[in-house]
Design an enzyme around this catalytic site. Structure first.
Site, short mmCIF file in Angstrom:
data_model
loop_
_atom_site.label_atom_id
_atom_site.label_comp_id
_atom_site.label_asym_id
_atom_site.label_seq_id
_atom_site.Cartn_x
_atom_site.Cartn_y
_atom_site.Cartn_z
N CYS A 399 -16.46 7.26 -33.44
CA CYS A 399 -15.33 7.09 -32.09
C CYS A 399 -14.12 6.40 -32.41
CB CYS A 399 -16.25 6.65 -31.19
SG CYS A 399 -15.64 6.42 -29.57
N GLU A 433 -15.74 12.26 -37.07
CA GLU A 433 -16.83 13.14 -36.33
C GLU A 433 -16.16 14.15 -35.30
OE1 GLU A 433 -21.03 12.44 -33.90
OE2 GLU A 433 -20.06 10.77 -35.48
#
Length: 536
Positions: A399, A433
């Site tokens: 993140c 990700e």
């Protein structure tokens, strides 16, 4: 009150002549003494009730004469009691039982009574009040009110607006006597409440327990058969009215509900508008405005609480190890297992500006790299990215966020570049990700484009290998291919994929680099003081 009627000798141990006379008379005739004491108490009770007619609300009420307490009090009564105002009696209209042989013959003049009273009280210390008496000098603050009457109709006087009949547009008589409409309504309510059940039956209790176990806190408990139908209807009406008021406030923008309950946050010297919903506790989320400490990230309900917190907060930078510093820019490595509360607060804060973030509380498997900008007040949060301690898919970012007040200033690319610098030190190929947010995808594509154009600008050979580019830049080959395709630099010809060196794009990038000059918004690998964590 027995203490009100009890009067002892003076503090110096002396006794007055009246007390001596009373003791002598008691020794000579016990029955006569008891009769005199009973008469004294009767006269005292009568005069006390007369002197307290104007103060019925707080005056002491005489009790029956035959009670043992009063008999014991009479045996020790040696000095005049206090009047309802707290002062010793000084006139005939007040209580005077200082002498056991006192007569109330009308032939005694008022002056003689005053002289006797002054003589009896001249050597006595002032008696302590047995309790705090009401201050009758107080008046109702309502203009034009004489403090008489009470809203409940149970008291003769009032001293506050809450009990003032005039303030409620009523008179004292109207408060004492209910109107026929009020009486009729009261009788109607009493009649409707007669049907109230004394308790739940066994079957009803089982039904209530089953409902609670099935729905928990997601449903309102069953309210039937708990109270009368009338009270239940009143409760439902109150619920409907409260929900209507909340709806009006929501329409006016004073409170918010739904997917974005927190409208704004106060963060340091900035007031930030939020973009998405974040799962803060309900008691904070429903406020609509949140106050967050920019150093420890603790969230609070009001400006006052934040100001008090900032006065005693000792944090001036994120917890953890400082692994990078160049100029005023620093990066701290924070372990989610060692600093769990800080990392949870950081995730809750980030969710206000990220749509696809799902990690809030399970922060132990992650490392957080927090970028700050330092000044004389401390290290201010610029942005952060998190990564798994052990990623099987070699994700170097889980993140990533740049705070809104620092966006479009180059800090996003610095965070991305720093994540790839860590991958180079680890000798791994990394990739963020998925899924990426909209702004994240734009930032990464811009970074990948810049990395490829710089590599081609410095490349002097004739053949370019995607694998070599990946090993040198630590960018995943899949990301390299997607970037080349978006730049129209990858062509398929005669069964082979060819990379075209578009000089126009390279020249355009080079011109921007020269125009930007020596910006401090770049990561210097020599300023990194970091070794890969063990087990990665």
């Amino acid at each position: 009150c027995p203490r009100f009627w009890h009067a002892g000798s003076g503090s110096d141990g002396t006794e007055d002549s009246d007390s001596s006379a009373e003791r002598e008379q008691t020794n000579s005739s016990e029955s006569d003494g008891n009769m005199h004491k009973r008469q004294r108490l009767t006269r005292a009770s009568t005069r006390l009730s007369q002197s307290s007619q104007g103060y019925q609300h707080d005056a002491l009420t005489p009790v029956a004469l035959d009670t043992p307490d009063l008999k014991r009090a009479a045996d020790h009564d040696e000095s005049p009691p206090l009047t309802p105002t707290g002062n010793a009696p000084s006139s005939e209209s007040e209580l005077d039982i200082s002498s056991p042989n006192a007569s109330h013959d009308e032939s005694h003049s008022k002056d003689q009574a005053n002289r006797d009273s002054d003589k009896d009280l001249s050597h006595r210390p002032k008696r302590r009040r047995c309790h705090e008496t009401y201050n009758f000098n107080m008046k109702c603050p309502t203009p034009g009110c004489n403090s008489l009457g009470h809203l409940t109709g149970k008291h003769e006087r009032h001293f506050a607006v809450s009990g003032c009949p005039l303030y409620h547009n009523l008179s004292a008589d109207e408060c004492k006597t209910p109107t026929s409409k009020q009486s009729k309504y009261k009788e109607q309510v009493a009649e409707m409440r007669k049907g109230r059940n004394s308790g739940l039956q066994k079957e009803q209790k089982e039904k209530h327990m089953e409902h609670r176990q099935t729905h928990g806190n997601t449903r309102e408990p069953l309210l039937e058969n708990i109270t009368s139908d009338y009270d239940l209807e009143l409760f439902r009406k109150a619920q409907a009215r409260a929900s209507e008021d909340l709806e009006k406030l929501r329409i006016q923008g004073q409170i918010t509900e739904g997917s974005n309950m927190i409208k704004t946050i106060l963060f340091g010297r900035y007031e930030l508008d939020t973009w998405y919903h974040s799962p803060y506790p309900e008691e904070y989320a429903r406020l609509g405005r949140l106050y967050v400490c920019e150093f420890c990230l603790k969230y609070m309900k009001s400006q006052t609480i934040l100001r008090r917190h900032m006065a005693k907060c000792v944090w001036k930078h994120p917890p953890g190890d400082e692994v990078y510093r160049k100029g005023s820019i620093s990066v701290f490595e924070v372990d989610g297992k060692k600093n769990k509360i800080y990392c949870q607060n950081l995730c809750l804060l980030a969710k206000l500006f990220l749509d696809h973030k799902t990690l809030y509380y399970d922060v132990e498997p992650f490392l957080f790299y927090v970028m700050t900008e330092a000044d004389n007040t401390g290290c201010h949060l610029v942005g952060y990215f998190s990564k798994e301690k052990n990623s099987f898919l070699n994700y170097n970012v889980s993140c990533i966020l740049t705070m809104p007040q620092y966006m479009r200033q180059g800090f996003g690319k610095m965070l991305i570049d720093f994540s790839y610098l860590l991958s180079k030190v680890e000798e791994k190929v990394g990739s963020p990700e998925r899924p990426l947010s909209d702004l994240g995808l734009i930032s990464y594509r811009s970074y990948w484009k810049e990395v490829l154009l710089r590599y081609m600008y410095n490349f002097q050979g004739k053949e370019i290998s995607i694998k070599e580019i990946s090993q040198e830049t630590a960018v995943n080959p899949v990301d390299i291919v997607s970037t080349l395709q978006s730049l129209q630099m990858l062509k398929y010809w005669k069964g082979k994929h060819l990379v075209l060196k578009r000089q126009d794009l390279i020249d355009e990038w080079r011109a921007k680099e020269i125009k930007r000059g020596n910006s401090n918004k770049t990561i210097d690998p020599s300023s990194l003081k970091w070794t890969p964590p063990k087990g990665t």
